[in-house]
Motif scaffolding. Sequence first.
Motif, PDB file in Angstrom:
ATOM      1  N   ALA A 177       0.790  -1.491   0.081  1.00 54.34           N
ATOM      2  CA  ALA A 177       0.158  -0.155   0.091  1.00 54.34           C
ATOM      3  C   ALA A 177       0.917   1.241  -0.060  1.00 54.34           C
ATOM      4  CB  ALA A 177      -0.887   0.059   1.309  1.00 54.34           C
ATOM      5  N   VAL A 178       0.403   2.338  -0.809  1.00 55.62           N
ATOM      6  CA  VAL A 178       1.111   3.572  -0.833  1.00 55.62           C
ATOM      7  C   VAL A 178      -0.068   4.567  -0.585  1.00 55.62           C
ATOM      8  CG1 VAL A 178       2.381   5.032  -1.948  1.00 55.62           C
ATOM      9  CG2 VAL A 178       2.761   2.862  -2.285  1.00 55.62           C
ATOM     10  N   ARG A 179       0.328   5.417   0.530  1.00 59.95           N
ATOM     11  CA  ARG A 179      -0.661   6.501   0.867  1.00 59.95           C
ATOM     12  C   ARG A 179      -0.183   7.955   0.236  1.00 59.95           C
ATOM     13  NH1 ARG A 179      -1.104  10.041   5.566  1.00 59.95           N
ATOM     14  NH2 ARG A 179      -3.048  10.881   6.065  1.00 59.95           N
ATOM     15  N   ILE A 180      -1.005   8.540  -0.656  1.00 56.24           N
ATOM     16  CA  ILE A 180      -0.543   9.740  -1.529  1.00 56.24           C
ATOM     17  C   ILE A 180      -1.311  10.870  -1.066  1.00 56.24           C
ATOM     18  CG2 ILE A 180      -0.546  10.738  -3.565  1.00 56.24           C
ATOM     19  CD1 ILE A 180      -0.808   7.501  -4.596  1.00 56.24           C
ATOM     20  N   PRO A 181      -0.644  11.759  -0.185  1.00 54.93           N
ATOM     21  CA  PRO A 181      -1.180  13.017   0.316  1.00 54.93           C
ATOM     22  C   PRO A 181      -1.417  13.876  -0.835  1.00 54.93           C
ATOM     23  CG  PRO A 181       0.732  12.309   1.498  1.00 54.93           C
ATOM     24  CD  PRO A 181       0.781  11.562   0.347  1.00 54.93           C
ATOM     25  N   LEU A 182      -2.446  14.670  -0.994  1.00 55.32           N
ATOM     26  CA  LEU A 182      -2.936  15.807  -2.052  1.00 55.32           C
ATOM     27  C   LEU A 182      -3.373  17.298  -1.414  1.00 55.32           C
ATOM     28  CD1 LEU A 182      -5.195  13.419  -4.299  1.00 55.32           C
ATOM     29  CD2 LEU A 182      -2.620  13.831  -4.337  1.00 55.32           C
TER      30      LEU A 182
ATOM     31  N   TYR B  70      -5.726   6.135  12.173  1.00 56.77           N
ATOM     32  CA  TYR B  70      -5.033   6.455  13.506  1.00 56.77           C
ATOM     33  C   TYR B  70      -3.634   6.819  13.087  1.00 56.77           C
ATOM     34  CZ  TYR B  70      -2.805   5.631  17.759  1.00 56.77           C
ATOM     35  OH  TYR B  70      -2.088   5.657  18.978  1.00 56.77           O
ATOM     36  N   HIS B  71      -2.907   7.748  13.648  1.00 53.82           N
ATOM     37  CA  HIS B  71      -1.785   8.124  13.313  1.00 53.82           C
ATOM     38  C   HIS B  71      -1.006   8.289  14.710  1.00 53.82           C
ATOM     39  CE1 HIS B  71      -2.376  10.908   9.511  1.00 53.82           C
ATOM     40  NE2 HIS B  71      -3.109   9.467   9.484  1.00 53.82           N
TER      41      HIS B  71
ATOM     42  N   ALA C 219      -3.605   2.315  10.741  1.00 53.78           N
ATOM     43  CA  ALA C 219      -2.529   3.353  11.319  1.00 53.78           C
ATOM     44  C   ALA C 219      -1.976   4.204   9.940  1.00 53.78           C
ATOM     45  CB  ALA C 219      -1.603   2.702  12.121  1.00 53.78           C
ATOM     46  N   GLY C 220      -2.365   5.023   9.454  1.00 51.81           N
ATOM     47  CA  GLY C 220      -2.331   5.832   8.110  1.00 51.81           C
ATOM     48  C   GLY C 220      -0.749   6.027   8.121  1.00 51.81           C
TER      49      GLY C 220
END
Length: 491
Positions: free
Chosen positions: A214-219, A395-396, A424-425
């Motif tokens: 998984a890859v989280r991509i902030p925008l 959750y962070h 837990a992003g």
Amino acid sequence: MRHPPRSVLLAAAGAVALASSVLVPAVSAQAATPACTVEYAVTSQWDSGFQGSVRITNNKAALDGWKLTFDLAGGQKVTQGWNAEWSQSGTTVTAANESWNGTLGAGASVSAGFLASSSGGNTAPAVFKLNGTTCNVDSEPTDPPPTDPPPAGGTAPALHVSGNKFADAGGTTRRLLGVNRSGGEFMCVQGYGIWDGPVDDAAIKAIADWKANAVRIPLNEECWLGLSNIKPEYGGADYIAAVKDLVARVEAHGMTPIVELHWSYGQYTGNSAGCSDVHATCQKPMPDMQYTPAFWASVASTFKDDRATVFDLFNEPYPDRATSSTADAWKCWRDGGTCPGISYEVAGMQDLVDSIRATGAKNVIMAGGLAYANDLSQWNTYRPTDPAGNLAAAYHVYNFNTCSNESCWNSTLAPVAAQVPLVAGEIGENTCAHGFTDQVMKWFDDRNLSYLGWTWNTWDCSSGPSLISAYDGTPTAYGIGLRDHLRALNP
């Protein structure tokens, strides 16, 4: 994280902006001596509507106030807009300047965007008039520039919520384990590009080689919507196309893309303010009603046919810093509106879920709690209603957070994880080591939960939790912990 490390600004010189094409070719004015030029584009569309944009260039004497008119066909109706005062009478649409962008000098341009409903095709308007003067518009769409296509290969699984777990189309339980890829939230609004560092196939393969899935991509919502303060080459259709390209590359390597709203509009100068700027140049306490529902409606329509893409509503809400009332903070989080201590109208998590579902998108949605997503103590009580039943909790946790020990996780996270999938992003620590993240991963592993490390960027780990020192995947001392752990889980 609330802010990129201070080294981000210095990193801009080496940044790479991904070349991209518009989703629907713009119709641009081509004439010998046009009084004005209008570029019109449909940047996103779905069954019942679309997102459009106009870029107006004044080629004659300076204007002190402007008004653009054009006709929509096929039952199209403007429902919301930005960077102009939008109205519609019959088929005729009018976009008049705001108080702050009324001056349009000779050779100057201004951009504005809108959302519209439609019951048929999205035929482009044929005639545009600026202050009554017809702008010469070429009726033939131009060919978009070619892009380097994503590689052939594996595909990410379509996901849905099954009880308190994620499952693929075949019913197999899935965990999201990976990294964050920061850059898309700040480079564009700072005027440096779209991504911080390379996002080509080799760079994405390096992430997959860590055995991430998984890859989280902030925008950034202003960049996605192409608001007027963003350089045109870094916003609107070009930004959307670049995000689509990155999502496609991530999926081609079998990884789940999580697209997430990181920076948003709205002036906040209260407790723990990250900046005093009204624009999306830092983390705000909550999403704004002016632009965020439009942002998510557009994002959802763009990816609604791709159930592998997950939506993370808002990076790190902190309405609790603006008020001393915990109940008021949670109500603000869910319901939005006029919130104590926040000067702009807030879009609550329910507003954003509704915006996404109104497009027909059924993608998994993640919603983080209070205290920069570190407090989920009342998440179950205030959780939004999701008609698609595909809601997860975000959750962070960092070593310097309040809820950063097993006692807190057992008392506040376990009850949430019993109801919905828990992600837990962001996990990380500011020690350039991984002793704390090792503890986090063990607790989440023991319960088959998901987590992603912050962040896959080559910043100095002493100024922020940076996993790598090079985009070929060379880990920092901190990143070694996550890399080796993921490889051990999936040898």
